[in-house]
Design a protein around this motif. Sequence first.
Motif, PDB file in Angstrom:
ATOM      1  N   ILE A  15      56.698  -4.449  60.160  1.00 39.18           N
ATOM      2  CA  ILE A  15      58.091  -4.378  60.607  1.00 39.18           C
ATOM      3  C   ILE A  15      58.511  -2.966  61.020  1.00 39.18           C
ATOM      4  CG2 ILE A  15      58.798  -6.400  59.291  1.00 39.18           C
ATOM      5  CD1 ILE A  15      60.116  -4.445  57.276  1.00 39.18           C
ATOM      6  N   PHE A  16      57.686  -1.964  60.658  1.00 38.68           N
ATOM      7  CA  PHE A  16      58.031  -0.596  61.041  1.00 38.68           C
ATOM      8  C   PHE A  16      56.778   0.264  61.081  1.00 38.68           C
ATOM      9  CE2 PHE A  16      59.171   3.807  60.100  1.00 38.68           C
ATOM     10  CZ  PHE A  16      60.195   4.031  60.997  1.00 38.68           C
ATOM     11  N   THR A  17      56.656   1.056  62.119  1.00 40.62           N
ATOM     12  CA  THR A  17      55.640   2.100  62.227  1.00 40.62           C
ATOM     13  C   THR A  17      56.316   3.269  62.919  1.00 40.62           C
ATOM     14  OG1 THR A  17      53.841   0.516  62.483  1.00 40.62           O
ATOM     15  CG2 THR A  17      53.398   2.759  63.183  1.00 40.62           C
ATOM     16  N   GLY A  18      56.347   4.413  62.261  1.00 38.58           N
ATOM     17  CA  GLY A  18      56.962   5.566  62.910  1.00 38.58           C
ATOM     18  C   GLY A  18      57.311   6.664  61.944  1.00 38.58           C
ATOM     19  N   TRP A  19      58.068   7.617  62.450  1.00 43.36           N
ATOM     20  CA  TRP A  19      58.461   8.792  61.684  1.00 43.36           C
ATOM     21  C   TRP A  19      59.779   8.549  60.979  1.00 43.36           C
ATOM     22  CZ3 TRP A  19      55.293  12.797  60.908  1.00 43.36           C
ATOM     23  CH2 TRP A  19      54.207  12.935  61.764  1.00 43.36           C
ATOM     24  N   MET A  20      59.861   9.008  59.741  1.00 46.34           N
ATOM     25  CA  MET A  20      61.112   9.031  58.980  1.00 46.34           C
ATOM     26  C   MET A  20      61.434  10.488  58.683  1.00 46.34           C
ATOM     27  SD  MET A  20      60.967   6.135  56.073  1.00 46.34           S
ATOM     28  CE  MET A  20      60.889   4.410  56.471  1.00 46.34           C
ATOM     29  N   PHE A  21      62.722  10.801  58.676  1.00 44.17           N
ATOM     30  CA  PHE A  21      63.176  12.171  58.459  1.00 44.17           C
ATOM     31  C   PHE A  21      64.131  12.195  57.274  1.00 44.17           C
ATOM     32  CE2 PHE A  21      62.351  11.360  62.915  1.00 44.17           C
ATOM     33  CZ  PHE A  21      61.396  12.315  63.192  1.00 44.17           C
ATOM     34  N   ASN A  44      65.760   6.675  61.128  1.00 36.75           N
ATOM     35  CA  ASN A  44      64.611   5.780  61.199  1.00 36.75           C
ATOM     36  C   ASN A  44      64.333   5.126  59.853  1.00 36.75           C
ATOM     37  OD1 ASN A  44      64.179   6.265  63.866  1.00 36.75           O
ATOM     38  ND2 ASN A  44      62.456   7.625  63.580  1.00 36.75           N
ATOM     39  N   ALA A  45      65.346   4.749  59.135  1.00 34.21           N
ATOM     40  CA  ALA A  45      65.137   4.038  57.881  1.00 34.21           C
ATOM     41  C   ALA A  45      64.703   2.610  58.207  1.00 34.21           C
ATOM     42  CB  ALA A  45      66.410   4.026  57.056  1.00 34.21           C
ATOM     43  N   VAL A  46      64.000   2.002  57.263  1.00 33.74           N
ATOM     44  CA  VAL A  46      63.601   0.606  57.432  1.00 33.74           C
ATOM     45  C   VAL A  46      64.773  -0.249  56.977  1.00 33.74           C
ATOM     46  CG1 VAL A  46      62.036  -1.187  56.646  1.00 33.74           C
ATOM     47  CG2 VAL A  46      61.174   1.104  57.081  1.00 33.74           C
ATOM     48  N   GLU A  47      65.289  -1.044  57.885  1.00 37.44           N
ATOM     49  CA  GLU A  47      66.394  -1.943  57.560  1.00 37.44           C
ATOM     50  C   GLU A  47      65.887  -3.370  57.614  1.00 37.44           C
ATOM     51  OE1 GLU A  47      69.755  -1.058  59.987  1.00 37.44           O
ATOM     52  OE2 GLU A  47      69.716   1.059  59.425  1.00 37.44           O
ATOM     53  N   HIS A  48      65.962  -4.033  56.485  1.00 37.82           N
ATOM     54  CA  HIS A  48      65.455  -5.383  56.287  1.00 37.82           C
ATOM     55  C   HIS A  48      66.632  -6.205  55.765  1.00 37.82           C
ATOM     56  CE1 HIS A  48      63.371  -8.407  53.714  1.00 37.82           C
ATOM     57  NE2 HIS A  48      62.455  -8.364  54.662  1.00 37.82           N
ATOM     58  N   PRO A  49      66.637  -7.525  55.933  1.00 35.29           N
ATOM     59  CA  PRO A  49      67.768  -8.313  55.419  1.00 35.29           C
ATOM     60  C   PRO A  49      68.018  -8.134  53.918  1.00 35.29           C
ATOM     61  CG  PRO A  49      66.453  -9.645  56.893  1.00 35.29           C
ATOM     62  CD  PRO A  49      65.719  -8.347  56.707  1.00 35.29           C
ATOM     63  N   VAL A  50      66.964  -7.871  53.141  1.00 36.44           N
ATOM     64  CA  VAL A  50      67.134  -7.725  51.693  1.00 36.44           C
ATOM     65  C   VAL A  50      66.892  -6.298  51.219  1.00 36.44           C
ATOM     66  CG1 VAL A  50      66.344  -8.554  49.431  1.00 36.44           C
ATOM     67  CG2 VAL A  50      66.463 -10.133  51.358  1.00 36.44           C
ATOM     68  N   TYR A  51      65.973  -5.560  51.849  1.00 37.35           N
ATOM     69  CA  TYR A  51      65.576  -4.236  51.383  1.00 37.35           C
ATOM     70  C   TYR A  51      65.731  -3.186  52.481  1.00 37.35           C
ATOM     71  CZ  TYR A  51      63.205  -7.276  48.072  1.00 37.35           C
ATOM     72  OH  TYR A  51      62.932  -8.252  47.157  1.00 37.35           O
ATOM     73  N   ASP A  52      66.181  -2.004  52.087  1.00 35.72           N
ATOM     74  CA  ASP A  52      66.169  -0.840  52.962  1.00 35.72           C
ATOM     75  C   ASP A  52      65.316   0.221  52.280  1.00 35.72           C
ATOM     76  OD1 ASP A  52      67.910  -2.115  54.650  1.00 35.72           O
ATOM     77  OD2 ASP A  52      69.609  -0.800  54.267  1.00 35.72           O
ATOM     78  N   VAL A  53      64.563   0.985  53.068  1.00 37.09           N
ATOM     79  CA  VAL A  53      63.713   2.058  52.542  1.00 37.09           C
ATOM     80  C   VAL A  53      63.907   3.285  53.411  1.00 37.09           C
ATOM     81  CG1 VAL A  53      61.329   2.795  52.111  1.00 37.09           C
ATOM     82  CG2 VAL A  53      61.987   0.430  51.672  1.00 37.09           C
ATOM     83  N   TRP A  54      64.003   4.462  52.766  1.00 40.66           N
ATOM     84  CA  TRP A  54      64.130   5.712  53.499  1.00 40.66           C
ATOM     85  C   TRP A  54      63.398   6.822  52.751  1.00 40.66           C
ATOM     86  CZ3 TRP A  54      67.932   3.203  50.873  1.00 40.66           C
ATOM     87  CH2 TRP A  54      68.528   3.862  49.799  1.00 40.66           C
ATOM     88  N   LEU A  55      63.084   7.906  53.472  1.00 39.24           N
ATOM     89  CA  LEU A  55      62.366   9.051  52.919  1.00 39.24           C
ATOM     90  C   LEU A  55      63.339   9.991  52.226  1.00 39.24           C
ATOM     91  CD1 LEU A  55      59.735  10.798  52.712  1.00 39.24           C
ATOM     92  CD2 LEU A  55      60.465  11.854  54.862  1.00 39.24           C
ATOM     93  N   ASN A  56      62.972  10.406  51.003  1.00 35.52           N
ATOM     94  CA  ASN A  56      63.744  11.422  50.278  1.00 35.52           C
ATOM     95  C   ASN A  56      63.148  12.803  50.458  1.00 35.52           C
ATOM     96  OD1 ASN A  56      65.721   9.837  49.217  1.00 35.52           O
ATOM     97  ND2 ASN A  56      64.794   9.642  47.211  1.00 35.52           N
TER      98      ASN A  56
END
Length: 150
Positions: free
Chosen positions: A108-114, A121-133
């Motif tokens: 669902i995602f391939t790329g750079w996160m900042f 460029n956070a991963v936004e999913h219907p149930v889960y979001d993921v981002w780089l700290n």
Amino acid sequence: MVVSSQRIQMRRIIAAASLFAIAGASLLSMTASVEAARITNPVAVFSGIDKITGRITTFDVYIGETVQFGALQVTPRVCYSRDDTEAPKTDTFVEVDEITLDRKIRRIFTGWMFADSPGLNAVEHPVYDVWLNSCKAKSDLPPPDSAAKQ
């Protein structure tokens, strides 16, 4: 008189060319120092939110390791930061897969996160979001190789 003004004109051109050469050399040395300040880290630190429960979880992932967060599998490939003398710029190249209800894995995602722009460029999913700290050199968790030996 004409010869003298031509010499003055030529000297000005030479002086301007010298200034451009010095400025160019300075710019090249600054670029080299910026590239030298980039640090490659073995651990990426992510945060994720479960939108159903509202719980935010922070988790460490070693480069090349896959960690599951809910129905998502997060695999960072590199994690770069800068030293303390530079402006903080932390980024990672990451692949995120979703495990579907029929147990298939779908990218669902391939790329750079900042880290300084988590919404970019956070991963936004219907149930889960993921981002780089952040990125870091060490984790409290053992690396994947040493965990397999125990």
